[in-house]
Design a protein around this motif. Structure first.
Motif, PDB file in Angstrom:
ATOM      1  N   LEU A  94       0.830  -1.209   0.000  1.00  0.00           N
ATOM      2  CA  LEU A  94       0.000   0.000   0.000  1.00  0.00           C
ATOM      3  C   LEU A  94       0.863   1.256   0.000  1.00  0.00           C
ATOM      4  CD1 LEU A  94      -2.854   1.261   0.262  1.00  0.00           C
ATOM      5  CD2 LEU A  94      -2.541   1.151   2.752  1.00  0.00           C
ATOM      6  N   PHE A  95       1.945   1.244   0.771  1.00  0.00           N
ATOM      7  CA  PHE A  95       2.846   2.393   0.821  1.00  0.00           C
ATOM      8  C   PHE A  95       3.637   2.546  -0.475  1.00  0.00           C
ATOM      9  CE2 PHE A  95       3.513   3.431   5.586  1.00  0.00           C
ATOM     10  CZ  PHE A  95       2.140   3.423   5.772  1.00  0.00           C
ATOM     11  N   ILE A  96       3.936   1.439  -1.132  1.00  0.00           N
ATOM     12  CA  ILE A  96       4.754   1.488  -2.354  1.00  0.00           C
ATOM     13  C   ILE A  96       3.920   1.880  -3.572  1.00  0.00           C
ATOM     14  CG2 ILE A  96       6.142   0.053  -3.920  1.00  0.00           C
ATOM     15  CD1 ILE A  96       7.039  -1.550  -1.475  1.00  0.00           C
ATOM     16  N   SER A  97       2.620   1.607  -3.545  1.00  0.00           N
ATOM     17  CA  SER A  97       1.777   1.844  -4.722  1.00  0.00           C
ATOM     18  C   SER A  97       1.804   3.286  -5.224  1.00  0.00           C
ATOM     19  CB  SER A  97       0.339   1.404  -4.421  1.00  0.00           C
ATOM     20  OG  SER A  97      -0.181   2.100  -3.302  1.00  0.00           O
ATOM     21  N   PRO A  98       1.831   4.326  -4.368  1.00  0.00           N
ATOM     22  CA  PRO A  98       1.926   5.694  -4.913  1.00  0.00           C
ATOM     23  C   PRO A  98       3.232   5.937  -5.664  1.00  0.00           C
ATOM     24  CG  PRO A  98       1.159   5.758  -2.646  1.00  0.00           C
ATOM     25  CD  PRO A  98       1.614   4.361  -2.900  1.00  0.00           C
ATOM     26  N   LEU A  99       4.310   5.299  -5.241  1.00  0.00           N
ATOM     27  CA  LEU A  99       5.589   5.471  -5.925  1.00  0.00           C
ATOM     28  C   LEU A  99       5.551   4.833  -7.310  1.00  0.00           C
ATOM     29  CD1 LEU A  99       8.572   6.358  -5.871  1.00  0.00           C
ATOM     30  CD2 LEU A  99       9.104   4.148  -4.812  1.00  0.00           C
ATOM     31  N   ILE A 100       4.976   3.653  -7.415  1.00  0.00           N
ATOM     32  CA  ILE A 100       4.873   2.982  -8.716  1.00  0.00           C
ATOM     33  C   ILE A 100       3.973   3.786  -9.650  1.00  0.00           C
ATOM     34  CG2 ILE A 100       4.262   0.835  -9.870  1.00  0.00           C
ATOM     35  CD1 ILE A 100       6.630   0.603  -7.955  1.00  0.00           C
ATOM     36  N   ALA A 101       2.904   4.354  -9.096  1.00  0.00           N
ATOM     37  CA  ALA A 101       1.977   5.129  -9.922  1.00  0.00           C
ATOM     38  C   ALA A 101       2.541   6.480 -10.330  1.00  0.00           C
ATOM     39  CB  ALA A 101       0.661   5.324  -9.168  1.00  0.00           C
ATOM     40  N   LYS A 106       1.740  13.872  -5.036  1.00  0.00           N
ATOM     41  CA  LYS A 106       2.293  15.045  -5.719  1.00  0.00           C
ATOM     42  C   LYS A 106       3.797  15.141  -5.501  1.00  0.00           C
ATOM     43  CE  LYS A 106      -2.008  17.678  -5.485  1.00  0.00           C
ATOM     44  NZ  LYS A 106      -2.277  17.509  -6.925  1.00  0.00           N
ATOM     45  N   MET A 107       4.260  14.861  -4.296  1.00  0.00           N
ATOM     46  CA  MET A 107       5.694  14.898  -4.019  1.00  0.00           C
ATOM     47  C   MET A 107       6.438  13.835  -4.822  1.00  0.00           C
ATOM     48  SD  MET A 107       5.941  15.608   0.087  1.00  0.00           S
ATOM     49  CE  MET A 107       7.720  15.615   0.013  1.00  0.00           C
ATOM     50  N   LEU A 108       5.861  12.648  -4.909  1.00  0.00           N
ATOM     51  CA  LEU A 108       6.530  11.573  -5.641  1.00  0.00           C
ATOM     52  C   LEU A 108       6.584  11.854  -7.134  1.00  0.00           C
ATOM     53  CD1 LEU A 108       5.064   8.454  -3.792  1.00  0.00           C
ATOM     54  CD2 LEU A 108       7.323   9.475  -3.533  1.00  0.00           C
ATOM     55  N   ILE A 109       5.525  12.455  -7.677  1.00  0.00           N
ATOM     56  CA  ILE A 109       5.543  12.825  -9.092  1.00  0.00           C
ATOM     57  C   ILE A 109       6.664  13.817  -9.364  1.00  0.00           C
ATOM     58  CG2 ILE A 109       4.257  14.053 -10.884  1.00  0.00           C
ATOM     59  CD1 ILE A 109       1.711  12.783  -9.769  1.00  0.00           C
ATOM     60  N   TYR A 110       6.839  14.777  -8.449  1.00  0.00           N
ATOM     61  CA  TYR A 110       7.911  15.760  -8.637  1.00  0.00           C
ATOM     62  C   TYR A 110       9.289  15.117  -8.499  1.00  0.00           C
ATOM     63  CZ  TYR A 110      11.074  19.622  -7.772  1.00  0.00           C
ATOM     64  OH  TYR A 110      12.142  20.473  -7.822  1.00  0.00           O
ATOM     65  N   PHE A 111       9.485  14.329  -7.466  1.00  0.00           N
ATOM     66  CA  PHE A 111      10.806  13.749  -7.213  1.00  0.00           C
ATOM     67  C   PHE A 111      11.210  12.747  -8.294  1.00  0.00           C
ATOM     68  CE2 PHE A 111      10.103  14.623  -2.470  1.00  0.00           C
ATOM     69  CZ  PHE A 111      10.810  15.812  -2.549  1.00  0.00           C
ATOM     70  N   ASN A 130       5.563   7.239 -11.478  1.00  0.00           N
ATOM     71  CA  ASN A 130       6.397   7.196 -12.672  1.00  0.00           C
ATOM     72  C   ASN A 130       6.529   5.745 -13.122  1.00  0.00           C
ATOM     73  OD1 ASN A 130       8.685   7.275 -14.518  1.00  0.00           O
ATOM     74  ND2 ASN A 130       9.102   9.317 -13.715  1.00  0.00           N
ATOM     75  N   PRO A 131       6.233   5.453 -14.373  1.00  0.00           N
ATOM     76  CA  PRO A 131       6.331   4.059 -14.838  1.00  0.00           C
ATOM     77  C   PRO A 131       7.752   3.519 -14.847  1.00  0.00           C
ATOM     78  CG  PRO A 131       5.898   5.550 -16.675  1.00  0.00           C
ATOM     79  CD  PRO A 131       5.746   6.352 -15.420  1.00  0.00           C
ATOM     80  N   LEU A 132       8.757   4.411 -14.775  1.00  0.00           N
ATOM     81  CA  LEU A 132      10.141   3.951 -14.763  1.00  0.00           C
ATOM     82  C   LEU A 132      10.529   3.333 -13.423  1.00  0.00           C
ATOM     83  CD1 LEU A 132      11.931   6.858 -16.679  1.00  0.00           C
ATOM     84  CD2 LEU A 132      11.299   4.595 -17.546  1.00  0.00           C
ATOM     85  N   VAL A 133       9.744   3.634 -12.380  1.00  0.00           N
ATOM     86  CA  VAL A 133      10.002   3.052 -11.056  1.00  0.00           C
ATOM     87  C   VAL A 133       9.250   1.733 -10.984  1.00  0.00           C
ATOM     88  CG1 VAL A 133       9.919   3.389  -8.570  1.00  0.00           C
ATOM     89  CG2 VAL A 133      10.219   5.349 -10.090  1.00  0.00           C
ATOM     90  N   GLY A 134       9.918   0.658 -11.284  1.00  0.00           N
ATOM     91  CA  GLY A 134       9.249  -0.634 -11.329  1.00  0.00           C
ATOM     92  C   GLY A 134       9.323  -1.403 -10.025  1.00  0.00           C
ATOM     93  N   LYS A 135      10.333  -1.122  -9.222  1.00  0.00           N
ATOM     94  CA  LYS A 135      10.505  -1.873  -7.988  1.00  0.00           C
ATOM     95  C   LYS A 135      11.449  -1.124  -7.064  1.00  0.00           C
ATOM     96  CE  LYS A 135      14.207  -4.564 -10.155  1.00  0.00           C
ATOM     97  NZ  LYS A 135      14.688  -5.903 -10.524  1.00  0.00           N
ATOM     98  N   LEU A 136      11.481  -1.558  -5.791  1.00  0.00           N
ATOM     99  CA  LEU A 136      12.411  -1.024  -4.800  1.00  0.00           C
ATOM    100  C   LEU A 136      13.524  -2.037  -4.582  1.00  0.00           C
ATOM    101  CD1 LEU A 136       9.680   0.577  -4.197  1.00  0.00           C
ATOM    102  CD2 LEU A 136      10.670   1.000  -1.955  1.00  0.00           C
ATOM    103  N   VAL A 137      14.643  -1.573  -4.050  1.00  0.00           N
ATOM    104  CA  VAL A 137      15.787  -2.448  -3.809  1.00  0.00           C
ATOM    105  C   VAL A 137      16.229  -2.316  -2.354  1.00  0.00           C
ATOM    106  CG1 VAL A 137      16.552  -2.240  -6.207  1.00  0.00           C
ATOM    107  CG2 VAL A 137      17.473  -0.673  -4.473  1.00  0.00           C
ATOM    108  N   TYR A 138      16.967  -3.314  -1.904  1.00  0.00           N
ATOM    109  CA  TYR A 138      17.658  -3.208  -0.622  1.00  0.00           C
ATOM    110  C   TYR A 138      19.049  -3.802  -0.797  1.00  0.00           C
ATOM    111  CZ  TYR A 138      16.354  -8.123   0.301  1.00  0.00           C
ATOM    112  OH  TYR A 138      16.182  -9.485   0.239  1.00  0.00           O
ATOM    113  N   THR A 139      20.038  -3.136  -0.198  1.00  0.00           N
ATOM    114  CA  THR A 139      21.442  -3.472  -0.429  1.00  0.00           C
ATOM    115  C   THR A 139      22.088  -4.191   0.745  1.00  0.00           C
ATOM    116  OG1 THR A 139      22.075  -1.263   0.368  1.00  0.00           O
ATOM    117  CG2 THR A 139      21.743  -1.521  -1.992  1.00  0.00           C
TER     118      THR A 139
END
Length: 257
Positions: free
Chosen positions: A55-62, A143-148, A64-73
């Motif tokens: 649920l928290f990740i869904s706004p990030l995916i929406a 809105k913040m995620l769209i800008y960033f 920008n389509p270039l953000v397909g997934k998150l990573v952890y190092t």
């Protein structure tokens, strides 16, 4: 110290301890209940942590389509992040319980009208906290995620880290949940004859500086995020001044009548 002074001091200390002991026990009981509520809500949140994280990740995916997934190092990063997220969700969910237990601890020392005022504060504070958290997640965050993410392109691939992103979202929700209580707390301070609207007007510049400083800390030093956090707080502060002045005017008219 002489034996005579020691004999007088020990009974005085015993009387002081006997006086504070009931309050100490009451405070301990309230803290135990608060911790039990936080732990219970955190355990329930951890059971559904995968759904909450999605649920928290869904706004990030929406955003920008270039953000397909998150990573952890770091290998334990996902586990530790989920634990931290569950604790934050538990803290947010138990906010009404925390306020209620605080009221129960303070209530025995309040007059009857002050107790009613405290109940009102607990109820509306919880409502406004939920409203601020919802506003942050549904309106401000997208809105913040769209800008960033607007800087991303085919040659610049965004790879946000799981832990940093979820911490960013949780911190924003908590910030707006608290900030949405500003107008209500300003009005209640006026109704309790603690501070008037004119005081907030005269000290506006100092409150604005405090808001900017707090936003800078909560935004972890990011100037754009600081601006996006500070501007709604400025608006809420002005709304608080208006409502405080309005309610105080009604109170004065009632007193004159």
């Amino acid at each position: 110290m002489s034996d005579y002074n020691l004999q007088k001091t020990i009974p005085a200390l015993e009387r002081s301890l006997a006086f504070f002991r009931p309050h100490h026990l009451e405070l301990r009981n309230r803290l135990v209940k608060v911790m039990a509520a936080i732990v219970t809500c955190s355990v329930v949140a951890y059971i559904f942590i995968e759904q909450i994280a999605q649920l928290f990740i869904s706004p990030l995916i929406a955003a920008n389509p270039l953000v397909g997934k998150l990573v952890y190092t770091n290998l334990p990063e996902a586990f530790v992040t989920y634990i931290k997220l569950a604790l934050i969700i538990g803290l947010l969910a138990s906010f009404p319980v925390i306020l209620y237990q605080l009221w129960l601890f303070v209530a025995p020392g309040l007059r009857k009208n002050e107790k009613r005022l405290a109940v009102t504060v607990v109820f509306w504070s919880s409502i406004l906290f939920a409203g601020g958290a919802s506003f942050a997640f549904l309106v401000v965050l997208p809105k913040m995620l769209i800008y960033f993410t607007s800087y991303a392109n085919e040659g610049l691939e965004p790879l946000p880290k799981l832990g940093l992103y979820l911490t960013f979202v949780a911190r924003m929700i908590l910030t707006f949940g608290i900030s949405f209580q500003i107008p209500f707390l300003m009005v209640m301070s006026g109704k309790a004859n603690l501070v008037t609207a004119s005081y907030f007007r005269s000290k506006r510049i100092y409150f604005y500086m405090a808001i900017v400083f707090l936003s800078f800390l909560l935004a972890a030093g990011d100037f754009m995020a600081t601006a996006l956090l500070a501007l709604p707080l400025f608006a809420l502060y002005e709304v608080g001044i208006f409502l405080s002045s309005l309610f105080n005017r009604k109170k004065e008219q009632t007193s004159e009548a």
